[in-house]
Write a protein that holds these residues in place. Structure first.
Motif, PDB file in Angstrom:
ATOM      1  N   UNK A   1      25.234  31.066  -7.354  1.00 39.97           N
ATOM      2  CA  UNK A   1      24.378  31.674  -6.341  1.00 39.97           C
ATOM      3  C   UNK A   1      23.307  32.551  -6.979  1.00 39.97           C
ATOM      4  N   UNK A   2      23.621  33.177  -8.119  1.00 40.66           N
ATOM      5  CA  UNK A   2      22.637  34.058  -8.762  1.00 40.66           C
ATOM      6  C   UNK A   2      21.417  33.255  -9.187  1.00 40.66           C
ATOM      7  N   UNK A   3      21.673  32.074  -9.772  1.00 36.14           N
ATOM      8  CA  UNK A   3      20.567  31.219 -10.208  1.00 36.14           C
ATOM      9  C   UNK A   3      19.725  30.775  -9.014  1.00 36.14           C
ATOM     10  N   UNK A   4      20.396  30.401  -7.933  1.00 33.48           N
ATOM     11  CA  UNK A   4      19.669  29.998  -6.725  1.00 33.48           C
ATOM     12  C   UNK A   4      18.844  31.159  -6.185  1.00 33.48           C
ATOM     13  N   UNK A   5      19.431  32.364  -6.220  1.00 34.09           N
ATOM     14  CA  UNK A   5      18.712  33.528  -5.719  1.00 34.09           C
ATOM     15  C   UNK A   5      17.510  33.861  -6.580  1.00 34.09           C
ATOM     16  N   UNK A   6      17.671  33.721  -7.904  1.00 34.70           N
ATOM     17  CA  UNK A   6      16.575  34.068  -8.806  1.00 34.70           C
ATOM     18  C   UNK A   6      15.362  33.178  -8.563  1.00 34.70           C
ATOM     19  N   UNK A   7      15.605  31.873  -8.388  1.00 32.41           N
ATOM     20  CA  UNK A   7      14.459  30.978  -8.191  1.00 32.41           C
ATOM     21  C   UNK A   7      13.792  31.263  -6.852  1.00 32.41           C
ATOM     22  N   UNK A   8      14.603  31.632  -5.869  1.00 31.40           N
ATOM     23  CA  UNK A   8      14.030  32.011  -4.572  1.00 31.40           C
ATOM     24  C   UNK A   8      13.164  33.256  -4.723  1.00 31.40           C
ATOM     25  N   UNK A   9      13.672  34.269  -5.443  1.00 29.79           N
ATOM     26  CA  UNK A   9      12.910  35.491  -5.686  1.00 29.79           C
ATOM     27  C   UNK A   9      11.591  35.164  -6.385  1.00 29.79           C
ATOM     28  N   UNK A  10      11.692  34.385  -7.477  1.00 29.70           N
ATOM     29  CA  UNK A  10      10.501  34.098  -8.276  1.00 29.70           C
ATOM     30  C   UNK A  10       9.457  33.391  -7.426  1.00 29.70           C
ATOM     31  N   UNK A  11       9.881  32.370  -6.673  1.00 31.29           N
ATOM     32  CA  UNK A  11       8.942  31.586  -5.891  1.00 31.29           C
ATOM     33  C   UNK A  11       8.298  32.435  -4.809  1.00 31.29           C
ATOM     34  N   UNK A  12       9.129  33.226  -4.126  1.00 32.84           N
ATOM     35  CA  UNK A  12       8.590  33.967  -2.994  1.00 32.84           C
ATOM     36  C   UNK A  12       7.702  35.122  -3.446  1.00 32.84           C
ATOM     37  N   UNK A  13       8.124  35.822  -4.524  1.00 32.40           N
ATOM     38  CA  UNK A  13       7.303  36.931  -5.017  1.00 32.40           C
ATOM     39  C   UNK A  13       5.954  36.399  -5.499  1.00 32.40           C
ATOM     40  N   UNK A  14       5.961  35.212  -6.127  1.00 34.13           N
ATOM     41  CA  UNK A  14       4.711  34.627  -6.578  1.00 34.13           C
ATOM     42  C   UNK A  14       3.827  34.221  -5.422  1.00 34.13           C
ATOM     43  N   UNK A  15       4.455  33.704  -4.363  1.00 39.20           N
ATOM     44  CA  UNK A  15       3.690  33.272  -3.202  1.00 39.20           C
ATOM     45  C   UNK A  15       3.898  31.797  -2.944  1.00 39.20           C
ATOM     46  N   UNK A  16       4.346  31.451  -1.729  1.00 41.60           N
ATOM     47  CA  UNK A  16       4.659  30.053  -1.438  1.00 41.60           C
ATOM     48  C   UNK A  16       3.463  29.311  -0.876  1.00 41.60           C
ATOM     49  N   UNK A  17       2.422  30.035  -0.526  1.00 38.58           N
ATOM     50  CA  UNK A  17       1.310  29.402   0.166  1.00 38.58           C
ATOM     51  C   UNK A  17       0.353  28.628  -0.727  1.00 38.58           C
ATOM     52  N   UNK A  18       0.392  28.891  -2.031  1.00 40.68           N
ATOM     53  CA  UNK A  18      -0.535  28.228  -2.936  1.00 40.68           C
ATOM     54  C   UNK A  18       0.240  27.541  -4.043  1.00 40.68           C
ATOM     55  N   UNK A  19      -0.371  26.489  -4.605  1.00 45.76           N
ATOM     56  CA  UNK A  19       0.345  25.756  -5.651  1.00 45.76           C
ATOM     57  C   UNK A  19       0.625  26.651  -6.851  1.00 45.76           C
ATOM     58  N   UNK A  20      -0.314  27.542  -7.148  1.00 43.88           N
ATOM     59  CA  UNK A  20      -0.178  28.359  -8.356  1.00 43.88           C
ATOM     60  C   UNK A  20       0.818  29.502  -8.158  1.00 43.88           C
ATOM     61  N   UNK A  21       1.175  29.784  -6.900  1.00 45.67           N
ATOM     62  CA  UNK A  21       2.054  30.908  -6.594  1.00 45.67           C
ATOM     63  C   UNK A  21       3.344  30.941  -7.401  1.00 45.67           C
ATOM     64  N   UNK A  22       4.158  29.856  -7.354  1.00 39.75           N
ATOM     65  CA  UNK A  22       5.419  29.874  -8.098  1.00 39.75           C
ATOM     66  C   UNK A  22       5.219  30.055  -9.599  1.00 39.75           C
ATOM     67  N   UNK A  23       4.073  29.578 -10.126  1.00 42.43           N
ATOM     68  CA  UNK A  23       3.823  29.765 -11.563  1.00 42.43           C
ATOM     69  C   UNK A  23       3.666  31.253 -11.857  1.00 42.43           C
ATOM     70  N   UNK A  24       2.845  31.909 -11.028  1.00 40.37           N
ATOM     71  CA  UNK A  24       2.669  33.358 -11.179  1.00 40.37           C
ATOM     72  C   UNK A  24       4.017  34.061 -11.031  1.00 40.37           C
ATOM     73  N   UNK A  25       4.778  33.648  -9.998  1.00 40.45           N
ATOM     74  CA  UNK A  25       6.069  34.281  -9.739  1.00 40.45           C
ATOM     75  C   UNK A  25       7.028  34.102 -10.896  1.00 40.45           C
ATOM     76  N   UNK A  26       7.055  32.895 -11.476  1.00 46.62           N
ATOM     77  CA  UNK A  26       7.972  32.633 -12.580  1.00 46.62           C
ATOM     78  C   UNK A  26       7.645  33.524 -13.767  1.00 46.62           C
ATOM     79  N   UNK A  27       6.342  33.641 -14.067  1.00 48.44           N
ATOM     80  CA  UNK A  27       5.932  34.491 -15.195  1.00 48.44           C
ATOM     81  C   UNK A  27       6.294  35.944 -14.909  1.00 48.44           C
ATOM     82  N   UNK A  28       5.949  36.395 -13.697  1.00 46.11           N
ATOM     83  CA  UNK A  28       6.183  37.786 -13.327  1.00 46.11           C
ATOM     84  C   UNK A  28       7.673  38.125 -13.369  1.00 46.11           C
ATOM     85  N   UNK A  29       8.487  37.292 -12.742  1.00 44.67           N
ATOM     86  CA  UNK A  29       9.911  37.610 -12.629  1.00 44.67           C
ATOM     87  C   UNK A  29      10.604  37.526 -13.987  1.00 44.67           C
ATOM     88  N   UNK A  30      10.194  36.564 -14.832  1.00 45.31           N
ATOM     89  CA  UNK A  30      10.816  36.486 -16.156  1.00 45.31           C
ATOM     90  C   UNK A  30      10.500  37.733 -16.966  1.00 45.31           C
TER      91      UNK A  30
END
Lengths: 433, 315
Positions: free
Chosen positions: A261-290
């Motif tokens: 569940x932690x892994x599932x939660x982390x990817x949800x956090x990364x994607x949502x913090x980055x922004x789901x509305x744009x293609x680049x959002x999850x990329x930003x989120x992944x960099x930021x959260x890591x």
């Protein structure tokens, strides 16, 4: 009919736009090539590899959440199963001397993710919305608990490991040193990002958006939303499997935490913090959260609490995520009214920052008194030393927190007015968001 | 054998009633607000820890009252100042908000009370065997737990069926918008329902705390099972939640007490397969797969009856 299609279809992009589009990818590829030249330490190479893996995983998650509107709490299942199968595959390939080089192995992970998405997806995607979220959670728990029961395959708590250097070598790359792993991850990241971007431009990608926005209408047009969701789910599982495979290759181990569940939660956090509305959002989120999870854990022992608070703040105040916030300003930039809001941001920033500092001080002081009450009261958080027992610190905390909040609330309305003022200018000029 | 059946039935009904204490709040909140409260199990955990702390200061009986009130007040505050703000961003944002909240609550509990289990004991007044059945002592505290959950269940039933507020809640279960059109203060009803729902979960926490383990991972362990209950019973159906709670309570307790396995039934595997992954499936006992039983049930229900056992709404 042909007239309608010719008038409805967007005009073919001009040569300059094409150049800009392909140029972007070329620049990205060159940047990935040059990155290890600029930051060549082992630690930064590991960080880059983790970011690459996280980017693929988050983007694959966004196929579900952002593109198709399915909130999944169990995406790590496909990531983890991809990882496990890849470790087994490396062991089998190494033992039997099969002519498969390591760079092709992530494909095995991807196909594993795809296979399990095909198997589990049909039931999961029958309904969307809340029901889908619950089902994904249940399926994830089922797989994660089963992994602990099937000990021979999943290796129980300890997990299973493999040696990635024992495979067939091409161009004499052993994939022992981290730099070679970095290039492997970087290449796969680029391929996966391009593939997932291409997917959003296909008719299927467009139908996914339609299913997200209005499933009923999709049915009227003659598509089955269930099938569209299922196809999106399968693609998502495929790319998640690739990400899991790369993670398994990077660490040379796969354990039950991959599926959890932690892994599932982390990817949800990364994607949502980055922004789901744009293609680049999850990329930003992944960099930021890591960076955040690596950086914060050095600064404070309770970094996960801050992590959760940041996530809640994003959900409440910036549902578009980081990219959503930035993209909001694009019409202002085009209309040239950005200068109207920037001063108010600066004014709003100061008391808000004071409030946040007060909050951090309060949390760290409370943590000191609850976790280690007997210890020395001179504590260090975020690189700053202070005395948690000093009444001055307490007074300062209270003033910063309460005073900051009261002043900040005033400035926020001010920012709101400035924002309205600036956007009304863009509406007059007819610039869409 | 008879002993096993009697004891397991008692334990199963007890676990089922505890689940229903939580699932009832969750179901009513989901039906009215349209949001599945991911943090519901966290309020159960908060109830247990508040109960532990208050019972240290004032004793167990005040804790039984104070802890749920505290947790309920926090729940009402969460609805008023958190969920209501997020509401305009849609259901996904609401669900994510409660998800983040569950994460934060677990962290806060870990900071305050630590990661290891706390010493939450059964009150001395109830620390004796209630009756002895087939040479097994059945603790009085468990009977007390059963009693509390049944009393609350009956109380809930009376409130829902006989009082005005219950009628409004019932109406809001099926026609949430119509209730608003009739001029009720929907905002206040939502806050009340959220507060009461979380308080019920906290009651379950206080009474389950001494019997089970009061630890910071208890929400994470119970939460997914709670969602299984709600989905299996049918999203938004109170009777469904009741049936599913008892069903899952019984299934899990019976499974835990059974030791059968495939190798027990058909004899051990032939030596050729003994070291392969088949041996895992062959040798696993029913007790070992008890934790995954609810999820298997969930998948089966989804395949054969996607609406849930007694569900009618297709949300």
């Amino acid at each position: 009919m042909s007239e309608i299609t010719s008038s409805a279809a967007p005009p073919l992009p001009a040569a300059s736009e094409k150049l800009k589009f392909y140029g972007l990818w070329v620049v990205a590829a060159i940047a990935l090539l040059l990155l290890p030249k600029l930051f060549s330490s082992g630690g930064s190479l590991t960080t880059f590899s983790l970011i690459g893996i996280s980017i693929i995983f988050s983007l694959s998650y966004n196929i579900l959440l952002g593109q198709t509107g399915m909130l999944s709490f169990g995406h790590a299942v496909y990531y983890g199963l991809g990882g496990f199968l890849v470790i087994h595959a490396i062991n089998i390939i190494g033992a039997n001397k099969l002519p498969i080089p390591l760079p092709l192995v992530p494909l095995i992970g991807g196909l594993t993710g795809l296979l399990f998405a095909v198997l589990l997806g049909w039931v999961s995607t029958q309904r969307s919305g809340t029901a889908f979220a619950m089902i994904s959670l249940g399926v994830a728990e089922l797989v994660a608990s089963s992994a602990l029961i099937l000990r021979t395959f999943f290796g129980g708590e300890a997990g299973i490991s493999a040696n990635r250097t024992k495979l067939l070598r091409v161009f004499d790359w052993s994939f022992g040193p981290q730099i070679q792993i970095y290039y492997l991850v970087a290449a796969w990241t680029l391929i996966a990002v391009i593939a997932m971007y291409a997917l959003t431009r296909t008719p299927l990608g467009r139908m996914c958006n339609a299913v997200r926005d209005n499933p009923e209408r999709v049915q009227f047009v003659g598509y089955d939303p269930h099938v569209v969701r299922y196809l999106a789910f399968c693609f998502s599982g495929f790319f998640a499997g690739i990400a899991g495979a790369l993670a398994a290759i990077n660490f040379e181990i796969a354990n039950s935490a991959y599926l959890g569940a932690v892994q599932s939660g982390t990817v949800l956090f990364a994607t949502y913090i980055g922004g789901v509305g744009f293609f680049i959002g999850p990329i930003v989120g992944a960099i930021f959260v890591t960076f955040l999870s690596l950086g914060l854990s050095d600064l404070t022992p309770v970094w996960q609490l801050y992590f959760g608070l940041i996530f809640i703040a994003v959900v409440v105040f910036a549902p578009g995520g980081i990219t959503g916030l930035l993209m909001m300003h694009r019409p202002l930039l085009k209309a040239g009214t950005l200068t109207k809001v920037l001063p108010s941001y600066l004014i709003g920033f100061v008391p808000t920052l004071a409030m946040i500092v007060g909050l951090i001080l309060a949390i760290e002081t409370i943590v000191h008194y609850t976790v280690s009450p007997g210890d020395d009261s001179h504590i260090k958080a975020f690189g700053v030393n202070f005395d948690a027992a000093s009444p001055y610190i307490w007074a300062m905390t209270a003033i910063l927190l309460i005073g900051g909040y009261l002043v900040a609330r005033k400035t926020w309305t001010w920012v709101g007015h400035a924002w309205d003022d600036a956007t009304s200018g863009t509406h007059e000029q007819g610039i869409a968001a | 054998m008879l002993e096993l059946i009697v004891i397991s039935t008692l334990n199963g009904v007890l676990f089922g009633m505890l689940l229903f204490l939580m699932a009832s709040g969750l179901t009513v909140i989901f039906s009215m607000l349209g949001v599945l409260n991911f943090a519901h199990a966290s309020f159960y955990m908060l109830g247990a820890f508040f109960g532990f702390q208050v019972s240290r200061w004032f004793g167990f009986w005040p804790a039984l009252l104070i802890a749920p009130l505290l947790a309920g007040a926090i729940g009402a505050g969460v609805e008023r100042y958190g969920l209501r703000r997020v509401h305009k961003n849609g259901h996904v944002a609401e669900l994510l908000f409660t998800f983040g909240l569950a994460f934060a609550i677990e962290e806060i509990v870990q900071i305050i009370w630590g990661k290891s289990p706390v010493d939450f004991r059964v009150p001395p007044l109830l620390d004796f065997p209630a009756f002895t059945i087939f040479s097994t002592n059945y603790p009085a505290y468990k009977m007390f737990m059963l009693l509390v959950s049944i009393v609350i269940f009956i109380g809930l039933l009376i409130v829902l069926k006989k009082t005005r507020i219950g009628l409004i809640v019932q109406a809001a279960l099926t026609h949430p918008h119509m209730v608003g059109h009739l001029g009720h203060n929907v905002g206040r009803i939502f806050m009340l329902v959220f507060g009461v729902g979380t308080a019920l979960a906290a009651v379950a926490g206080v009474i389950a705390g001494p019997a089970l383990v009061t630890q910071s991972n208890m929400a994470g362990l119970l939460g997914p099972i709670l969602f299984v209950v709600v989905v299996v019973g049918g999203l938004g159906s109170l009777p469904g939640a009741f049936v599913a709670s008892l069903l899952i309570g019984l299934v899990q307790t019976f499974a835990v007490s059974m030791n059968g396995s495939l190798s027990g039934a058909f004899g051990p595997l032939s030596a050729a397969y003994a070291s392969t992954w088949l041996a895992d499936i062959w040798g696993v006992t029913i007790a070992q797969i008890a934790p995954i039983m609810p999820y298997v049930l969930l998948v089966l229900i989804l395949i054969f009856r996607p609406m849930g056992l007694l569900g009618t709404r297709d949300t």
